[in-house]
Write an enzyme that holds these catalytic residues in place. Sequence first.
Site, PDB file in Angstrom:
ATOM      1  N   LYS A   1       3.067   7.753   6.537  1.00 43.66           N
ATOM      2  CA  LYS A   1       4.278   6.917   6.466  1.00 43.66           C
ATOM      3  C   LYS A   1       4.934   7.105   5.103  1.00 43.66           C
ATOM      4  O   LYS A   1       4.254   7.166   4.083  1.00 43.66           O
ATOM      5  CB  LYS A   1       3.945   5.442   6.709  1.00 43.66           C
ATOM      6  CG  LYS A   1       5.198   4.536   6.579  1.00 43.66           C
ATOM      7  CD  LYS A   1       4.977   3.149   7.147  1.00 43.66           C
ATOM      8  CE  LYS A   1       4.251   2.202   6.239  1.00 43.66           C
ATOM      9  NZ  LYS A   1       4.930   1.962   4.954  1.00 43.66           N
TER      10      LYS A   1
ATOM     11  N   GLU B   1      11.569  -3.231   7.473  1.00 38.74           N
ATOM     12  CA  GLU B   1      10.974  -4.381   6.766  1.00 38.74           C
ATOM     13  C   GLU B   1      12.059  -5.230   6.098  1.00 38.74           C
ATOM     14  O   GLU B   1      12.998  -4.711   5.492  1.00 38.74           O
ATOM     15  CB  GLU B   1       9.972  -3.884   5.707  1.00 38.74           C
ATOM     16  CG  GLU B   1       9.363  -5.036   4.906  1.00 38.74           C
ATOM     17  CD  GLU B   1       8.126  -4.676   4.096  1.00 38.74           C
ATOM     18  OE1 GLU B   1       7.674  -3.515   4.145  1.00 38.74           O
ATOM     19  OE2 GLU B   1       7.620  -5.584   3.409  1.00 38.74           O
TER      20      GLU B   1
ATOM     21  N   ASP C   1      -0.389   5.486   4.757  1.00 41.97           N
ATOM     22  CA  ASP C   1       0.780   5.312   3.884  1.00 41.97           C
ATOM     23  C   ASP C   1       0.708   6.302   2.725  1.00 41.97           C
ATOM     24  O   ASP C   1      -0.338   6.415   2.071  1.00 41.97           O
ATOM     25  CB  ASP C   1       0.723   3.892   3.292  1.00 41.97           C
ATOM     26  CG  ASP C   1       2.022   3.151   3.429  1.00 41.97           C
ATOM     27  OD1 ASP C   1       3.024   3.749   3.832  1.00 41.97           O
ATOM     28  OD2 ASP C   1       2.017   1.936   3.127  1.00 41.97           O
TER      29      ASP C   1
ATOM     30  N   ASP D   1      -0.307   0.877   1.897  1.00 47.11           N
ATOM     31  CA  ASP D   1      -0.560   0.804   0.450  1.00 47.11           C
ATOM     32  C   ASP D   1      -0.587  -0.657  -0.008  1.00 47.11           C
ATOM     33  O   ASP D   1      -0.862  -0.948  -1.165  1.00 47.11           O
ATOM     34  CB  ASP D   1       0.445   1.651  -0.344  1.00 47.11           C
ATOM     35  CG  ASP D   1       1.887   1.247  -0.138  1.00 47.11           C
ATOM     36  OD1 ASP D   1       2.149   0.333   0.666  1.00 47.11           O
ATOM     37  OD2 ASP D   1       2.772   1.852  -0.792  1.00 47.11           O
ATOM     38  N   SER D   2      -0.347  -1.591   0.945  1.00 46.46           N
ATOM     39  CA  SER D   2      -0.549  -3.021   0.688  1.00 46.46           C
ATOM     40  C   SER D   2      -2.002  -3.285   0.286  1.00 46.46           C
ATOM     41  O   SER D   2      -2.309  -4.327  -0.302  1.00 46.46           O
ATOM     42  CB  SER D   2      -0.199  -3.831   1.945  1.00 46.46           C
ATOM     43  OG  SER D   2      -0.853  -3.293   3.081  1.00 46.46           O
TER      44      SER D   2
HETATM   45  O1  KIV Z   1       1.705  -1.185   3.121  1.00 51.29           O
HETATM   46  C1  KIV Z   1       1.879  -1.818   4.175  1.00 51.29           C
HETATM   47  O2  KIV Z   1       1.025  -2.581   4.639  1.00 51.29           O
HETATM   48  C2  KIV Z   1       3.151  -1.626   4.864  1.00 51.29           C
HETATM   49  C3  KIV Z   1       3.473  -2.531   6.002  1.00 51.29           C
HETATM   50  C4  KIV Z   1       3.667  -3.905   5.556  1.00 51.29           C
HETATM   51  C5  KIV Z   1       4.586  -2.022   6.826  1.00 51.29           C
HETATM   52  O3  KIV Z   1       3.901  -0.764   4.504  1.00 51.29           O
END
Ligand code: KIV
Length: 262
Positions: free
Chosen positions: A111, A180, A82, A43-44
């Site tokens: 995730k 993290e 995610d 979700d980044s």
């Molecule tokens: O959203 C994301 O990219 C993440 C990673 C940084 C683990 O959760």
Amino acid sequence: MKKHSTSTILSQKSEKKIVMITAYDALMAKLFDDTADIILVGDSLSMSFGGDSDTLGITMDEMIYHTKAVCKGVKKALVVCDMPFGSYQDETQALKNATKVYKQTKADAVKIEGGIERADIVKKLTDNSIAVMGHIGLMPQFVRLEGGYKVKGKDEEDKKRLIKDAKAIEKAGAFALVIEGVKSDVAKEITKSVNIPTIGIGAGRDTDGQVLVWSDMLGFFDEFKPKFVKRYLEGADLIREAVKNYAQDVINGKFPSSEYSY
Ligand code: KIV
């Protein structure tokens, strides 16, 4: 080329470090597929590409759109989608949304951020044959609640809580766990305390694998660089230079030359 599964990832614990990288589209996923064990549609996406200041705004449908694209570029890596903020507030909602991910994309797993308080949700999904990767420590979806991004595991009490979180997520059936923003020695202890592989980001070198956001590690996002990011390319500089050259050629009438004309 054999496709990774949750069991091949599990078998890598203590045997071979796990390489995970984010991707949000087919083009990049295809480039990473040969090398990465796991591709995370994080979700980044919301920050790296959506220009948001945190990850909270991204929707389930947007995550599904990008996960579909990533799956089209991947032959070998395990793909993890995610679950966005607000999509797994209780077991029923989590199962409905995770089922939608499985139905509408070819993702291998989802995730979920959270420790012991989310263990029931993880169990609900794994009981219904949905593979789950956990995520503990600094959890970006908690940024507004916690008033910033805070490194975890700084005292004994926090260390014990994180180990409890990891064990609860493992017991609930997760096949792997992202750690993290956690002090390196604590991440090492968490890794030793569970039988599932841990994948660190800002958690030192003693986890079973590492993950980085691709636009950070390749320097395409260059507004700031967190301490844990190692840049393997200065992507933004390369792009600015290339676009400048293109603009110069257009302005000077050098492009398109006869070579590029019909
Ligand atoms: O959203 C994301 O990219 C993440 C990673 C940084 C683990 O959760």
